[in-house]
Design an enzyme around this catalytic site. Structure first.
Site, mmCIF file in Angstrom:
data_model
loop_
_atom_site.group_PDB
_atom_site.id
_atom_site.type_symbol
_atom_site.label_atom_id
_atom_site.label_comp_id
_atom_site.label_asym_id
_atom_site.label_seq_id
_atom_site.Cartn_x
_atom_site.Cartn_y
_atom_site.Cartn_z
ATOM 1 N N LYS A 63 0.812 -1.297 0.201
ATOM 2 C CA LYS A 63 0.085 0.104 -0.030
ATOM 3 C C LYS A 63 0.857 1.321 -0.152
ATOM 4 O O LYS A 63 0.377 2.460 -0.560
ATOM 5 C CB LYS A 63 -0.987 0.115 1.272
ATOM 6 C CG LYS A 63 -2.015 -0.920 1.090
ATOM 7 C CD LYS A 63 -3.279 -0.378 0.583
ATOM 8 C CE LYS A 63 -4.336 -1.011 0.029
ATOM 9 N NZ LYS A 63 -5.458 -0.282 -0.640
ATOM 10 N N ASP B 198 -8.458 0.770 6.647
ATOM 11 C CA ASP B 198 -8.422 -0.657 7.769
ATOM 12 C C ASP B 198 -6.964 -0.594 8.381
ATOM 13 O O ASP B 198 -6.724 -0.955 9.376
ATOM 14 C CB ASP B 198 -8.516 -1.792 6.956
ATOM 15 C CG ASP B 198 -9.912 -2.090 6.470
ATOM 16 O OD1 ASP B 198 -10.640 -1.927 7.406
ATOM 17 O OD2 ASP B 198 -10.098 -2.945 5.541
HETATM 18 C C1 LIG Z 1 -2.283 -6.163 2.972
HETATM 19 C C2 LIG Z 1 -3.353 -5.706 2.108
HETATM 20 N N1 LIG Z 1 -3.655 -6.649 1.043
HETATM 21 C C3 LIG Z 1 -4.668 -6.548 0.268
HETATM 22 C C4 LIG Z 1 -5.631 -5.241 0.194
HETATM 23 C C5 LIG Z 1 -6.531 -5.220 -0.672
HETATM 24 O O1 LIG Z 1 -6.491 -4.027 -1.384
HETATM 25 P P1 LIG Z 1 -7.805 -3.467 -2.047
HETATM 26 O O2 LIG Z 1 -8.543 -3.035 -0.885
HETATM 27 O O3 LIG Z 1 -7.458 -2.398 -2.943
HETATM 28 O O4 LIG Z 1 -8.368 -4.344 -2.739
HETATM 29 C C6 LIG Z 1 -5.248 -4.587 1.301
HETATM 30 C C7 LIG Z 1 -5.903 -3.199 1.566
HETATM 31 O O5 LIG Z 1 -5.728 -2.550 2.488
HETATM 32 C C8 LIG Z 1 -4.104 -4.679 2.126
HETATM 33 O O6 LIG Z 1 -3.781 -3.867 3.139
#
Ligand SMILES: Cc1ncc(COP(=O)(O)O)c(C=O)c1O
Length: 399
Positions: free
Chosen positions: A73, A121
């Protein structure tokens, strides 16, 4: 559960391709020079899992250390903040400015007057706050009541605001307050009338897809035939999926979307054939994937690129975390980070799914560990060791 999907490539717009296609990473890279510790993340071969699941290879791009922020991210939110600040500065000064000038003395006063905000989150907020901090801007991050105190603290924002209810509520509240106070909202999810900024966030992520293809090429390995991508609102998966499809062209790649069965908003959208919210019952340990409404742009793209949408259980995510920790060299993967492997393992052991997705002994699978142990206490309770202890094992027991 698995939903097989016929991709409808017509749904992707030229603008989606321009934003996330082969030219995208080059637009992002100059901004990475503003970070102190920029380097490529490792690509690791899971040879034993490839042998066990009878495919040619399984490669994991390990984003746990990306830019010192613990997840991929870092590439998105901060990049969007920097791009938006560049625009504002150019308007203020009435001239073009370089990326290096964003942190120059002339930029200081305009920066101090700008506030960036978002709902999160955890990981996206960390990225937005880091981008604002590098520039000298203010950051205010909205978290829902399920975000642990440790995660909220780790965001490192100037201000963290708690919002009652779930993630979707925090998105609404961030939008409302941003409008009211004239703050710049850098959301990683999109909706009607709000597509540009989330697309910039997604553009940032393309760097990791390009980097993975470069590492694969440099190792003399043929490009992946399948990619398993975990999804919250879908921004990450749509960015990586579209970038890989564009970069691989006619060779093609099959995308499989993986979500927690407790927060499967893209899965229910695929079943319904239109963007649909998921009705939550219980929260999931895959906290970064706990989103109940897909991003509008992400759904449009995934509807065009994904071959299947599948859900994984809490237990499957834990098993995947432990398997990555036990690998040599060890891979420290948080609950959401390991979800892609959890999804792959469930498909690989299902003969019908293998056959429908064309998974054979020649297949080459790409996974992305999207985060490290971003919630250390939870990681230790699931894996039975801290992230440092897991890493130490690799020093004491070479592969
Ligand atoms: C560690 C991690 N993996 C996957 C995701 C999924 O990303 P998205 O919300 O863009 O689908 C997030 C989103 O915050 C994340 O923090």
């Amino acid at each position: 559960m698995i939903h097989f999907h016929s991709p409808n490539p017509d749904g992707v717009t030229d603008s989606d391709k321009a934003l996330l296609g082969i030219n995208a990473p080059a637009l992002v890279r100059p901004y990475l020079t503003l970070w102190r510790d920029e380097r490529a993340t490792p690509l690791i071969s899971l040879a034993s899992i490839a042998a066990e699941t009878k495919v040619a290879n399984v490669l994991v791009k390990d984003e746990g250390q990306r830019l010192g922020l613990g997840s991929f991210k870092a590439l998105g939110g901060a990049y969007a903040v920097m791009t938006l600040f560049k625009r504002t500065l150019e308007e203020r000064l009435g001239e073009e400015v370089s990326v290096a000038q964003l942190t120059s003395p002339r930029a200081r006063e305009p920066a101090a007057g700008m506030t960036f905000c978002c709902a999160t989150d955890g990981n996206h907020g960390k990225s937005v706050a880091a981008g604002a901090r590098i520039l000298g801007c203010r950051s205010v991050i909205f978290v829902h009541e399920g975000v642990t105190a440790a995660r909220a603290e780790a965001i490192g924002a100037d201000e963290v605001i708690r919002v009652p209810g779930n993630y979707d509520r925090s998105v609404d509240e961030a939008e409302r307050v941003a409008m009211e106070r004239d703050w710049c909202l850098v959301s990683d999810t999109s909706w009607e009338g709000y597509e540009e900024i989330p697309s910039l966030v997604a553009q940032g992520y393309t760097v990791l897809a390009e980097e993975a293809l470069t590492q694969i090429g440099a190792a003399g390995i043929a490009p992946p035939t399948h990619v398993f991508l975990q999804a919250g609102v879908g921004g990450f998966a749509s960015s990586i999926s579209l970038h890989l499809s564009e970069a691989l062209g006619e060779r093609g790649i099959k995308t499989v979307i993986v979500e927690p069965d407790r927060a499967a908003c893209l899965f229910v959208s695929a079943e319904a054939g239109r963007l649909t919210s998921f009705s939550p019952v219980e929260s999931t340990i895959m906290a970064m994937l706990e989103c109940y409404t897909p991003s509008l742009v992400a759904w449009r793209i995934l509807n065009a690129t994904a071959s299947a949408f599948l859900t994984v259980t809490e237990e499957e995510a834990k098993i995947a975390m432990r398997r990555l920790a036990a690998h040599r060299p060890p891979i420290v993967a948080g609950e959401s980070g390991a979800a892609g492997l959890a999804g792959y393992l469930s498909v690989a052991t299902d003969p019908e799914a293998r056959s429908r997705l064309g998974l054979t002994e020649q297949s080459r699978v790409l996974l992305i560990n999207t985060e490290g142990a971003t919630d250390p206490a939870s990681y230790e309770s699931i894996v039975g060791a801290t992230a440092d202890e897991v890493r130490q094992c690799s020093l004491s027991q070479p592969a």
